[in-house]
Write a protein that holds these residues in place. Structure first.
Motif, PDB file in Angstrom:
ATOM      1  N   ILE A  95      23.543  88.098  46.007  1.00 41.38           N
ATOM      2  CA  ILE A  95      24.657  87.709  45.133  1.00 41.38           C
ATOM      3  C   ILE A  95      24.270  87.900  43.660  1.00 41.38           C
ATOM      4  CG2 ILE A  95      26.045  85.746  44.330  1.00 41.38           C
ATOM      5  CD1 ILE A  95      26.163  84.814  47.261  1.00 41.38           C
ATOM      6  N   ASP A  96      23.055  87.506  43.308  1.00 40.71           N
ATOM      7  CA  ASP A  96      22.596  87.685  41.927  1.00 40.71           C
ATOM      8  C   ASP A  96      22.591  89.166  41.540  1.00 40.71           C
ATOM      9  OD1 ASP A  96      22.254  84.976  41.705  1.00 40.71           O
ATOM     10  OD2 ASP A  96      20.055  85.011  41.892  1.00 40.71           O
ATOM     11  N   HIS A  97      22.146  90.002  42.472  1.00 42.81           N
ATOM     12  CA  HIS A  97      22.112  91.438  42.167  1.00 42.81           C
ATOM     13  C   HIS A  97      23.532  91.994  42.050  1.00 42.81           C
ATOM     14  CE1 HIS A  97      20.447  95.391  41.694  1.00 42.81           C
ATOM     15  NE2 HIS A  97      21.220  95.839  42.660  1.00 42.81           N
ATOM     16  N   LEU A  98      24.435  91.556  42.914  1.00 45.02           N
ATOM     17  CA  LEU A  98      25.837  92.003  42.806  1.00 45.02           C
ATOM     18  C   LEU A  98      26.428  91.567  41.462  1.00 45.02           C
ATOM     19  CD1 LEU A  98      27.211  91.405  46.435  1.00 45.02           C
ATOM     20  CD2 LEU A  98      26.548  93.580  45.380  1.00 45.02           C
ATOM     21  N   ASN A  99      26.010  90.416  40.978  1.00 41.52           N
ATOM     22  CA  ASN A  99      26.479  89.978  39.660  1.00 41.52           C
ATOM     23  C   ASN A  99      25.905  90.846  38.535  1.00 41.52           C
ATOM     24  OD1 ASN A  99      28.507  88.013  39.406  1.00 41.52           O
ATOM     25  ND2 ASN A  99      27.147  86.442  40.253  1.00 41.52           N
ATOM     26  N   GLU A 100      24.671  91.329  38.697  1.00 41.84           N
ATOM     27  CA  GLU A 100      24.116  92.280  37.720  1.00 41.84           C
ATOM     28  C   GLU A 100      24.937  93.576  37.727  1.00 41.84           C
ATOM     29  OE1 GLU A 100      21.740  91.950  35.324  1.00 41.84           O
ATOM     30  OE2 GLU A 100      21.932  89.859  35.930  1.00 41.84           O
ATOM     31  N   ILE A 101      25.325  93.989  38.927  1.00 40.45           N
ATOM     32  CA  ILE A 101      26.184  95.177  39.057  1.00 40.45           C
ATOM     33  C   ILE A 101      27.532  94.920  38.377  1.00 40.45           C
ATOM     34  CG2 ILE A 101      27.558  96.503  40.715  1.00 40.45           C
ATOM     35  CD1 ILE A 101      25.150  96.497  42.595  1.00 40.45           C
ATOM     36  N   LEU A 102      28.090  93.747  38.609  1.00 42.92           N
ATOM     37  CA  LEU A 102      29.382  93.404  38.003  1.00 42.92           C
ATOM     38  C   LEU A 102      29.299  93.470  36.475  1.00 42.92           C
ATOM     39  CD1 LEU A 102      32.322  92.542  38.349  1.00 42.92           C
ATOM     40  CD2 LEU A 102      31.538  90.170  38.594  1.00 42.92           C
ATOM     41  N   LYS A 103      28.222  92.937  35.925  1.00 46.10           N
ATOM     42  CA  LYS A 103      28.016  93.012  34.472  1.00 46.10           C
ATOM     43  C   LYS A 103      27.972  94.466  33.999  1.00 46.10           C
ATOM     44  CE  LYS A 103      24.834  90.419  32.193  1.00 46.10           C
ATOM     45  NZ  LYS A 103      23.570  89.626  32.056  1.00 46.10           N
ATOM     46  N   HIS A 104      27.301  95.295  34.792  1.00 47.14           N
ATOM     47  CA  HIS A 104      27.198  96.718  34.446  1.00 47.14           C
ATOM     48  C   HIS A 104      28.585  97.369  34.479  1.00 47.14           C
ATOM     49  CE1 HIS A 104      25.045 100.451  33.806  1.00 47.14           C
ATOM     50  NE2 HIS A 104      25.607 100.994  34.859  1.00 47.14           N
ATOM     51  N   GLU A 105      29.390  97.014  35.468  1.00 50.78           N
ATOM     52  CA  GLU A 105      30.739  97.594  35.559  1.00 50.78           C
ATOM     53  C   GLU A 105      31.616  97.125  34.387  1.00 50.78           C
ATOM     54  OE1 GLU A 105      31.294 100.022  37.352  1.00 50.78           O
ATOM     55  OE2 GLU A 105      30.328  99.849  39.308  1.00 50.78           O
ATOM     56  N   TRP A 106      31.513  95.847  34.011  1.00 56.03           N
ATOM     57  CA  TRP A 106      32.267  95.373  32.840  1.00 56.03           C
ATOM     58  C   TRP A 106      31.795  96.099  31.580  1.00 56.03           C
ATOM     59  CZ3 TRP A 106      36.563  93.773  34.214  1.00 56.03           C
ATOM     60  CH2 TRP A 106      36.793  92.743  35.127  1.00 56.03           C
ATOM     61  N   THR A 107      30.500  96.393  31.508  1.00 62.74           N
ATOM     62  CA  THR A 107      29.974  97.170  30.385  1.00 62.74           C
ATOM     63  C   THR A 107      30.629  98.553  30.368  1.00 62.74           C
ATOM     64  OG1 THR A 107      27.863  96.026  30.670  1.00 62.74           O
ATOM     65  CG2 THR A 107      27.853  97.976  29.260  1.00 62.74           C
ATOM     66  N   GLY A 108      30.780  99.129  31.546  1.00 63.31           N
ATOM     67  CA  GLY A 108      31.414 100.444  31.661  1.00 63.31           C
ATOM     68  C   GLY A 108      32.866 100.424  31.198  1.00 63.31           C
ATOM     69  N   VAL A 109      33.584  99.357  31.557  1.00 63.73           N
ATOM     70  CA  VAL A 109      34.988  99.241  31.123  1.00 63.73           C
ATOM     71  C   VAL A 109      35.049  99.310  29.593  1.00 63.73           C
ATOM     72  CG1 VAL A 109      37.002  97.713  31.006  1.00 63.73           C
ATOM     73  CG2 VAL A 109      35.708  97.895  33.149  1.00 63.73           C
ATOM     74  N   ALA A 110      34.174  98.534  28.933  1.00 64.34           N
ATOM     75  CA  ALA A 110      34.186  98.477  27.463  1.00 64.34           C
ATOM     76  C   ALA A 110      33.640  99.772  26.847  1.00 64.34           C
ATOM     77  CB  ALA A 110      33.361  97.272  26.993  1.00 64.34           C
ATOM     78  N   GLN A 111      32.550 100.291  27.431  1.00 59.23           N
ATOM     79  CA  GLN A 111      31.889 101.468  26.833  1.00 59.23           C
ATOM     80  C   GLN A 111      32.766 102.717  26.917  1.00 59.23           C
ATOM     81  OE1 GLN A 111      27.624 101.842  27.371  1.00 59.23           O
ATOM     82  NE2 GLN A 111      27.826 104.000  27.889  1.00 59.23           N
ATOM     83  N   TYR A 112      33.352 102.959  28.085  1.00 63.34           N
ATOM     84  CA  TYR A 112      34.209 104.139  28.231  1.00 63.34           C
ATOM     85  C   TYR A 112      35.519 103.967  27.462  1.00 63.34           C
ATOM     86  CZ  TYR A 112      31.216 106.308  31.785  1.00 63.34           C
ATOM     87  OH  TYR A 112      30.180 106.909  32.443  1.00 63.34           O
ATOM     88  N   SER A 113      36.061 102.737  27.414  1.00 60.76           N
ATOM     89  CA  SER A 113      37.282 102.511  26.630  1.00 60.76           C
ATOM     90  C   SER A 113      37.002 102.806  25.162  1.00 60.76           C
ATOM     91  CB  SER A 113      37.765 101.062  26.766  1.00 60.76           C
ATOM     92  OG  SER A 113      38.154 100.792  28.093  1.00 60.76           O
ATOM     93  N   GLN A 114      35.879 102.296  24.668  1.00 56.02           N
ATOM     94  CA  GLN A 114      35.511 102.515  23.270  1.00 56.02           C
ATOM     95  C   GLN A 114      35.372 104.009  22.970  1.00 56.02           C
ATOM     96  OE1 GLN A 114      35.631 100.448  20.967  1.00 56.02           O
ATOM     97  NE2 GLN A 114      34.143 100.859  19.355  1.00 56.02           N
ATOM     98  N   ALA A 115      34.745 104.737  23.892  1.00 55.41           N
ATOM     99  CA  ALA A 115      34.599 106.189  23.703  1.00 55.41           C
ATOM    100  C   ALA A 115      35.975 106.849  23.595  1.00 55.41           C
ATOM    101  CB  ALA A 115      33.797 106.789  24.859  1.00 55.41           C
ATOM    102  N   SER A 116      36.908 106.424  24.433  1.00 53.14           N
ATOM    103  CA  SER A 116      38.253 107.024  24.396  1.00 53.14           C
ATOM    104  C   SER A 116      38.996 106.636  23.120  1.00 53.14           C
ATOM    105  CB  SER A 116      39.060 106.625  25.631  1.00 53.14           C
ATOM    106  OG  SER A 116      39.610 105.333  25.503  1.00 53.14           O
ATOM    107  N   PHE A 117      38.698 105.451  22.572  1.00 54.00           N
ATOM    108  CA  PHE A 117      39.371 105.017  21.335  1.00 54.00           C
ATOM    109  C   PHE A 117      38.879 105.814  20.128  1.00 54.00           C
ATOM    110  CE2 PHE A 117      39.427 100.414  23.182  1.00 54.00           C
ATOM    111  CZ  PHE A 117      40.495 100.727  23.998  1.00 54.00           C
ATOM    112  N   ILE A 118      37.556 105.948  20.005  1.00 51.52           N
ATOM    113  CA  ILE A 118      37.009 106.432  18.725  1.00 51.52           C
ATOM    114  C   ILE A 118      36.794 107.938  18.643  1.00 51.52           C
ATOM    115  CG2 ILE A 118      35.891 104.187  18.276  1.00 51.52           C
ATOM    116  CD1 ILE A 118      33.200 105.446  18.861  1.00 51.52           C
ATOM    117  N   LEU A 119      36.905 108.637  19.771  1.00 53.77           N
ATOM    118  CA  LEU A 119      36.691 110.088  19.734  1.00 53.77           C
ATOM    119  C   LEU A 119      37.812 110.770  18.943  1.00 53.77           C
ATOM    120  CD1 LEU A 119      34.987 112.492  20.717  1.00 53.77           C
ATOM    121  CD2 LEU A 119      36.454 112.577  22.733  1.00 53.77           C
TER     122      LEU A 119
END
Ligand SMILES: [Fe+2]
Length: 150
Positions: A7-31
């Motif tokens: 469960i702890d590892h799945l939560n680390e994955i979840l954090k990574h996926e939320w990071t992806g939501v923000a990181q890719y959104s930001q890339a699409s905004f500022i390009l």
């Protein structure tokens, strides 16, 4: 309740996926510039893929008796397309590593293994895609043809 390590590892994955939501959104905004026409939509699609994975993992954590995290890691951002590709490749490679470890932790829970393998396959597609994008954009000297003039 499932193994807390899992469960702890799945939560680390979840954090990574939320990071992806923000990181890719930001890339699409500022390009900006001409490549915006091509890549803004692609990065938005990658943000949506991360959100889709976050939903799957969040729901699974609850099904296993855990509580999903609602936090993320720092994002990497740039206005330089090559750099965005490099950040994206690193992001996808880390996801492959994290899902591979989750599959190990899932052990003989076959349905969970299959569930994770489906996502792992999509993460590997991301690695393959960004590897090719970095090659074709001329950042890899070894694969760039050299034209000689007489
Ligand atoms: Fe993902």
């Amino acid at each position: 309740m499932a193994d807390q390590t899992l469960i702890d590892h799945l939560n680390e994955i979840l954090k990574h996926e939320w990071t992806g939501v923000a990181q890719y959104s930001q890339a699409s905004f500022i390009l900006e510039g001409v490549w915006r026409e091509v890549y803004a939509e692609k990065f938005e699609g990658d943000a949506k893929e991360s959100f889709g994975h976050a939903r799957l993992i969040g729901d699974k954590i609850v099904a296993l008796g855990g509580v999903p995290v609602a936090t993320r890691n720092e994002i990497q951002q740039s206005r330089d397309l090559q750099e965005i590709f490099a950040f994206s490749l690193a992001f996808e490679a880390k996801a492959v590593e994290m899902y591979s470890k989750a599959i190990e932790l899932a052990g003989d829970n076959k349905p969970l293994v299959v569930f994770l393998e489906d996502i792992l396959n999509e993460e590997q597609e991301g690695v393959d895609e960004y590897t090719k994008l970095l090659r074709s954009s001329g950042s890899s000297v070894a694969t760039t043809p050299v034209l000689k003039t007489a």
